[in-house]
Design a protein around this motif. Structure first.
Motif, short mmCIF file in Angstrom:
data_model
loop_
_atom_site.label_atom_id
_atom_site.label_comp_id
_atom_site.label_asym_id
_atom_site.label_seq_id
_atom_site.Cartn_x
_atom_site.Cartn_y
_atom_site.Cartn_z
N ILE A 26 -6.96 -8.70 33.88
CA ILE A 26 -7.17 -10.11 33.51
C ILE A 26 -6.40 -11.00 34.48
CG2 ILE A 26 -6.76 -11.88 31.74
CD1 ILE A 26 -7.11 -9.65 29.62
N ARG A 27 -5.17 -10.59 34.77
CA ARG A 27 -4.34 -11.42 35.66
C ARG A 27 -4.98 -11.53 37.04
NH1 ARG A 27 2.21 -11.69 36.37
NH2 ARG A 27 2.09 -13.09 38.13
N SER A 28 -5.45 -10.41 37.57
CA SER A 28 -6.02 -10.51 38.92
C SER A 28 -7.38 -11.19 38.90
CB SER A 28 -6.07 -9.15 39.61
OG SER A 28 -6.69 -8.21 38.79
N GLY A 29 -8.15 -11.02 37.81
CA GLY A 29 -9.49 -11.62 37.77
C GLY A 29 -9.49 -13.09 37.44
N ALA A 30 -8.39 -13.58 36.85
CA ALA A 30 -8.38 -14.96 36.36
C ALA A 30 -7.82 -15.94 37.39
CB ALA A 30 -7.56 -15.06 35.08
N GLY A 31 -7.57 -15.45 38.59
CA GLY A 31 -6.91 -16.26 39.61
C GLY A 31 -7.46 -17.66 39.80
N CYS A 35 -9.91 -22.99 33.40
CA CYS A 35 -9.61 -23.24 31.99
C CYS A 35 -8.24 -22.66 31.66
CB CYS A 35 -10.67 -22.62 31.08
SG CYS A 35 -10.76 -20.83 31.19
N ASP A 36 -7.70 -23.00 30.50
CA ASP A 36 -6.46 -22.36 30.03
C ASP A 36 -6.81 -21.01 29.43
OD1 ASP A 36 -4.99 -24.59 30.77
OD2 ASP A 36 -5.23 -25.56 28.82
N ILE A 37 -5.91 -20.06 29.59
CA ILE A 37 -6.16 -18.69 29.12
C ILE A 37 -4.94 -18.21 28.33
CG2 ILE A 37 -6.68 -16.30 29.83
CD1 ILE A 37 -7.61 -17.50 32.53
N ALA A 38 -5.21 -17.49 27.24
CA ALA A 38 -4.11 -16.90 26.47
C ALA A 38 -4.58 -15.58 25.86
CB ALA A 38 -3.67 -17.85 25.36
N VAL A 39 -3.62 -14.69 25.62
CA VAL A 39 -3.92 -13.48 24.85
C VAL A 39 -2.94 -13.42 23.67
CG1 VAL A 39 -4.94 -12.07 26.68
CG2 VAL A 39 -2.46 -12.11 26.47
N CYS A 40 -3.48 -13.20 22.49
CA CYS A 40 -2.65 -13.10 21.28
C CYS A 40 -2.61 -11.63 20.89
CB CYS A 40 -3.23 -13.96 20.16
SG CYS A 40 -3.17 -15.72 20.58
N VAL A 41 -1.41 -11.06 20.97
CA VAL A 41 -1.25 -9.60 20.92
C VAL A 41 -0.41 -9.21 19.71
CG1 VAL A 41 -1.37 -9.58 23.45
CG2 VAL A 41 0.87 -9.55 22.34
N PRO A 42 -0.44 -7.93 19.33
CA PRO A 42 0.47 -7.47 18.26
C PRO A 42 1.92 -7.67 18.70
CG PRO A 42 -1.27 -5.85 18.67
CD PRO A 42 -1.34 -6.86 19.79
N GLY A 54 4.46 -12.97 32.99
CA GLY A 54 5.43 -13.99 33.39
C GLY A 54 5.13 -14.48 34.81
N GLY A 55 5.17 -15.78 35.02
CA GLY A 55 4.91 -16.34 36.34
C GLY A 55 3.42 -16.51 36.64
N SER A 56 2.55 -16.07 35.73
CA SER A 56 1.10 -16.27 35.93
C SER A 56 0.67 -17.49 35.11
CB SER A 56 0.31 -15.04 35.46
OG SER A 56 0.19 -15.04 34.05
N SER A 57 -0.61 -17.83 35.24
CA SER A 57 -1.11 -18.98 34.47
C SER A 57 -1.63 -18.53 33.10
CB SER A 57 -2.21 -19.67 35.25
OG SER A 57 -3.23 -18.72 35.50
N ILE A 58 -1.47 -17.26 32.78
CA ILE A 58 -1.98 -16.75 31.50
C ILE A 58 -0.84 -16.77 30.47
CG2 ILE A 58 -3.04 -14.79 30.32
CD1 ILE A 58 -4.03 -13.94 33.17
N ALA A 243 -15.69 -12.79 32.07
CA ALA A 243 -17.00 -13.45 32.15
C ALA A 243 -17.01 -14.69 31.25
CB ALA A 243 -18.11 -12.47 31.73
N ILE A 244 -16.36 -14.60 30.10
CA ILE A 244 -16.28 -15.77 29.21
C ILE A 244 -15.41 -16.86 29.85
CG2 ILE A 244 -15.49 -16.57 26.94
CD1 ILE A 244 -16.26 -13.76 25.85
N ILE A 245 -14.33 -16.44 30.49
CA ILE A 245 -13.47 -17.39 31.20
C ILE A 245 -14.29 -18.11 32.30
CG2 ILE A 245 -11.53 -17.48 32.87
CD1 ILE A 245 -10.24 -15.24 31.05
N ARG A 246 -15.12 -17.36 32.99
CA ARG A 246 -15.94 -17.99 34.04
C ARG A 246 -16.94 -18.97 33.41
NH1 ARG A 246 -15.46 -13.01 36.58
NH2 ARG A 246 -17.34 -12.21 35.59
N ALA A 247 -17.48 -18.60 32.24
CA ALA A 247 -18.45 -19.50 31.57
C ALA A 247 -17.78 -20.82 31.18
CB ALA A 247 -19.04 -18.80 30.35
N ALA A 248 -16.47 -20.75 30.94
CA ALA A 248 -15.74 -21.97 30.52
C ALA A 248 -15.41 -22.82 31.73
CB ALA A 248 -14.48 -21.59 29.77
#
Ligand code: PEP
Length: 248
Positions: A26-31, A35-42, A54-58, A243-248
């Protein structure tokens, strides 16, 4: 124009090795994402997100939190603990919490307040059951879910929340609300935000969630009041999430 937010909800999935590969892809593909990107994890994986994102835009976040600040609440996780691990977001009132853990509108409102007090952005989930939609109660049910939260926060705090409309019958089922069905509910929710704070309401993101996939994301995200997506299943596959990030 509101900047879109694509937030993944991993639900109770993951392992250190699976996450490492997924986060790296995700980090390398979202360069180049716009749009803003987040992952909500356990919760056990907050530290891994902190180290790998850390240090990425995600951004990363949790899926639930306690209404308590600290103390004798075995098993619970405080908002300050999410913040301590760099979480920017926390999902509040997901339908799986409402259904399997009996979370009421009142509790969801309290969790929203806890999140805001620790500087987290709550992603407040609202959504109707299939029988509620079929009996014409969608606006009443979803409106009451949002009203409870709006009654608990100040007009200034309104600017700091994200709302996610997730029709329960569309979550994990492969059934999606049509773009117009979703837009109608989003417009109703926007009206409620406007009544609370006319100035801030135009900036609040209202996400759609419920079987959003690469093949339907574009048309949903094109609607005027759909400001992004809360993505379950498709957020576990880097190619689909990207792909969804690209659609946004
Ligand atoms: C969700 O978990 O909030 C969700 C919308 O799941 P899915 O995308 O799998 O329907």
């Amino acid at each position: 124009m509101r900047r879109k937010l694509i937030a993944g909800n991993w639900k109770m999935n993951g392992s250190q090795s699976v996450n490492a590969a997924l986060l790296s892809d995700i980090r390398s593909g979202a360069g180049q994402a716009t749009c803003d990107i987040a992952v909500c994890v356990p919760a056990p994986y907050f530290a891994q997100c902190q180290s790998l994102l850390g240090g990425s835009s995600i951004a990363w976040g949790g899926q639930d939190l306690s209404i308590h600040e600290a103390g004798a609440f075995t098993g619970e996780v405080a908002a300050s603990m999410l913040a301590d691990f760099g979480c920017a977001f926390v999902i509040v009132g997901h339908s799986e919490r409402r259904t399997y853990h009996g979370e009421s509108n009142d509790l969801v409102a309290k969790k929203t307040v806890s999140a805001l007090r620790s500087g987290l952005t709550p992603i407040v989930c609202v959504g109707e059951l299939l029988e509620q939609r079929e009996s014409g109660k969608t606006d009443e049910v979803v409106g009451a879910q949002l009203d409870a939260v709006l009654a608990a926060i100040s007009a200034e705090e309104l600017a700091k929340i994200v709302v996610a409309y997730e029709p329960v019958w569309a979550i994990g089922t492969g059934k999606t609300a049509t773009p117009q069905m979703a837009q109608n509910v989003h417009a109703m929710l926007r009206g409620k935000l406007q009544a609370k704070n006319p100035k801030a309401a135009g900036e609040v993101k209202i996400l759609y969630g419920g079987s959003m996939k690469p093949d339907n994301a574009g048309e949903l995200l094109a609607m005027a009041d759909i400001d992004g997506g809360l993505i379950g299943g498709a957020s576990l596959k880097a190619a689909d999430f990207l792909a969804i990030i690209r659609a946004a």
